[in-house]
Write an enzyme that holds these catalytic residues in place. Structure first.
Site, short mmCIF file in Angstrom:
data_model
loop_
_atom_site.label_atom_id
_atom_site.label_comp_id
_atom_site.label_asym_id
_atom_site.label_seq_id
_atom_site.Cartn_x
_atom_site.Cartn_y
_atom_site.Cartn_z
N ASN A 9 -5.80 -8.41 -0.19
CA ASN A 9 -5.55 -7.58 -1.46
C ASN A 9 -4.16 -6.94 -1.61
O ASN A 9 -4.27 -5.88 -0.50
CB ASN A 9 -6.84 -6.63 -1.66
CG ASN A 9 -6.69 -5.81 -2.74
OD1 ASN A 9 -5.62 -5.92 -3.65
ND2 ASN A 9 -7.55 -4.76 -2.81
N LYS A 11 -2.83 -5.13 -3.48
CA LYS A 11 -2.92 -3.81 -4.29
C LYS A 11 -1.58 -3.62 -5.13
O LYS A 11 -1.01 -4.76 -5.74
CB LYS A 11 -3.01 -2.66 -3.05
CG LYS A 11 -4.27 -2.99 -2.26
CD LYS A 11 -4.67 -1.57 -1.58
CE LYS A 11 -5.89 -1.72 -0.84
NZ LYS A 11 -6.40 -0.76 -0.20
N HIS A 95 -13.64 -1.93 -6.79
CA HIS A 95 -12.96 -1.56 -5.54
C HIS A 95 -12.86 0.10 -5.42
O HIS A 95 -12.85 0.49 -6.80
CB HIS A 95 -11.54 -2.05 -5.53
CG HIS A 95 -10.76 -1.89 -4.30
ND1 HIS A 95 -10.19 -0.70 -3.94
CD2 HIS A 95 -10.52 -2.70 -3.11
CE1 HIS A 95 -9.74 -0.77 -2.76
NE2 HIS A 95 -9.81 -1.93 -2.26
N GLU A 97 -10.83 2.09 -4.58
CA GLU A 97 -9.72 2.59 -5.38
C GLU A 97 -9.85 2.99 -6.86
O GLU A 97 -9.60 3.86 -7.61
CB GLU A 97 -8.40 2.11 -4.85
CG GLU A 97 -7.85 2.38 -3.52
CD GLU A 97 -7.26 1.42 -2.83
OE1 GLU A 97 -6.83 0.76 -3.54
OE2 GLU A 97 -7.18 1.48 -1.76
N GLU A 167 -16.79 -2.16 1.93
CA GLU A 167 -15.48 -1.65 2.28
C GLU A 167 -15.81 -0.02 2.42
O GLU A 167 -15.59 0.67 1.70
CB GLU A 167 -14.39 -1.62 1.46
CG GLU A 167 -13.92 -3.11 1.16
CD GLU A 167 -12.50 -3.21 0.47
OE1 GLU A 167 -11.76 -3.83 1.24
OE2 GLU A 167 -12.30 -2.60 -0.65
N GLY A 173 -7.13 1.99 4.48
CA GLY A 173 -5.91 2.43 4.50
C GLY A 173 -5.64 3.61 5.66
O GLY A 173 -4.64 4.32 5.56
N SER A 212 -8.90 -1.34 7.15
CA SER A 212 -8.01 -1.49 8.12
C SER A 212 -8.38 -2.80 9.16
O SER A 212 -8.48 -2.71 10.37
CB SER A 212 -8.21 -0.05 9.06
OG SER A 212 -7.77 0.82 8.30
P1 13P Z 1 -6.72 -1.86 4.15
O1 13P Z 1 -6.68 -3.00 5.01
O2 13P Z 1 -5.25 -1.46 3.95
O3 13P Z 1 -7.55 -0.56 4.89
O4 13P Z 1 -7.23 -2.00 3.05
C1 13P Z 1 -8.65 -2.51 2.53
C2 13P Z 1 -8.86 -2.65 1.18
O5 13P Z 1 -8.93 -1.87 0.29
C3 13P Z 1 -9.09 -4.13 0.76
O6 13P Z 1 -9.42 -4.44 -0.31
#
Ligand code: 13P
Length: 251
Positions: A9, A11, A95, A97, A167, A173, A212
């Site tokens: 992803n 982002k 997701h 976020e 997740e 992150g 992560s």
């Molecule tokens: P990270 O791998 O940067 O922690 O992000 C995970 C994520 O949100 C994948 O959708």
């Protein structure tokens, strides 16, 4: 046997130049990978990535779509049918976020899940608890509640053409990863929950871990019986690192 899936992803990252570099490294690093590999670029790079992936085994995905599957008057949105035009195989829905920062609720997530499936694309339903929810022992309530929102609305058969990604919000992150045991516990609970409705659907359902994921923790996570691959954010922006994670999932 569930074939592992690793999805990158990206982002809201990348320029045309950095995307071109990442793609050339990634196609090299992921050649002959046993796991299925998907990348999810920002929508502005969809055409570029679509063209670069032609003839490769890496598949394309998107990070989001509109609640309605068809085209229409909805400024700024992109529909699942438009994503199908780029042969997208997967679309992320729910997701964290988007849930946390953009106020997306279960009802919207259900509509997007359904829109994606109605176009023949596979939704990847993202679920996960915040740190406060984990610390107050609400992890399974929250995660299974997010799964149930889709189960109740669309029925268990909807999960025969879907992927789930666990997740934990506190691991995204942050550099903090759920331990393999912590993740396995939640993955097993999700599978059991679906199995209560249909054991066969549950057995075939791929459940990815995200938060992560790096080459250094991927092997241990992917060795768990109910972890069928990863949804990778930051580490998917580095071709070598992502390649190593994909290989970890294939072993
Ligand atoms: P990270 O791998 O940067 O922690 O992000 C995970 C994520 O949100 C994948 O959708």
């Amino acid at each position: 046997m569930r074939r592992p899936l690793v999805a990158g992803n990206w982002k809201m990252h990348g320029t045309r130049t950095s995307v071109a570099e990442l793609l050339s490294g990634l196609l090299d690093a992921c050649r002959n990978c046993r796991a299925e590999v998907a990348v999810m670029p920002s929508l502005v790079h969809l055409e570029q990535v679509f063209q670069a992936l032609e003839g490769s085994e890496v598949v394309l995905g998107a990070q989001n779509c509109a609640v309605e599957p068809g085209q229409g008057a909805l400024t700024g949105e992109v529909s699942a049918s438009q994503l199908l035009d780029f042969s997208c195989t997967y679309v992320l829905v729910g997701h964290s976020e988007r849930r946390q920062l953009l106020g997306e609720d279960d009802q919207q997530v259900v509509r997007k899940f359904s829109a994606v499936q109605s176009c023949g694309i596979t939704p990847i339903l993202c679920v996960g608890e915040t740190l406060a929810e984990r610390e107050s022992d609400q992890t399974l309530n929250v995660v299974l509640g997010q799964v149930s929102a889709v189960l109740d609305a669309l029925g268990v058969q909807a999960f025969s053409r879907a992927v789930v990604a666990y997740e934990p919000v506190w691991a995204i992150g942050t550099g903090l990863t759920a331990t393999a045991d912590q993740a396995q516990q939640v993955h097993a609970a999700i599978r059991q929950h679906v199995a209560a409705f249909d054991a066969d659907v549950a057995e075939k359902l791929r459940i990815l871990y995200g938060g992560s994921v790096k080459s250094t923790n991927a092997v241990e996570l992917f060795a768990m019986p109910d972890i069928d691959g990863g949804l990778v954010g930051g580490a998917s922006l580095n071709a070598d690192e992502f390649g190593a994670i994909c290989r970890a999932a294939g072993n």
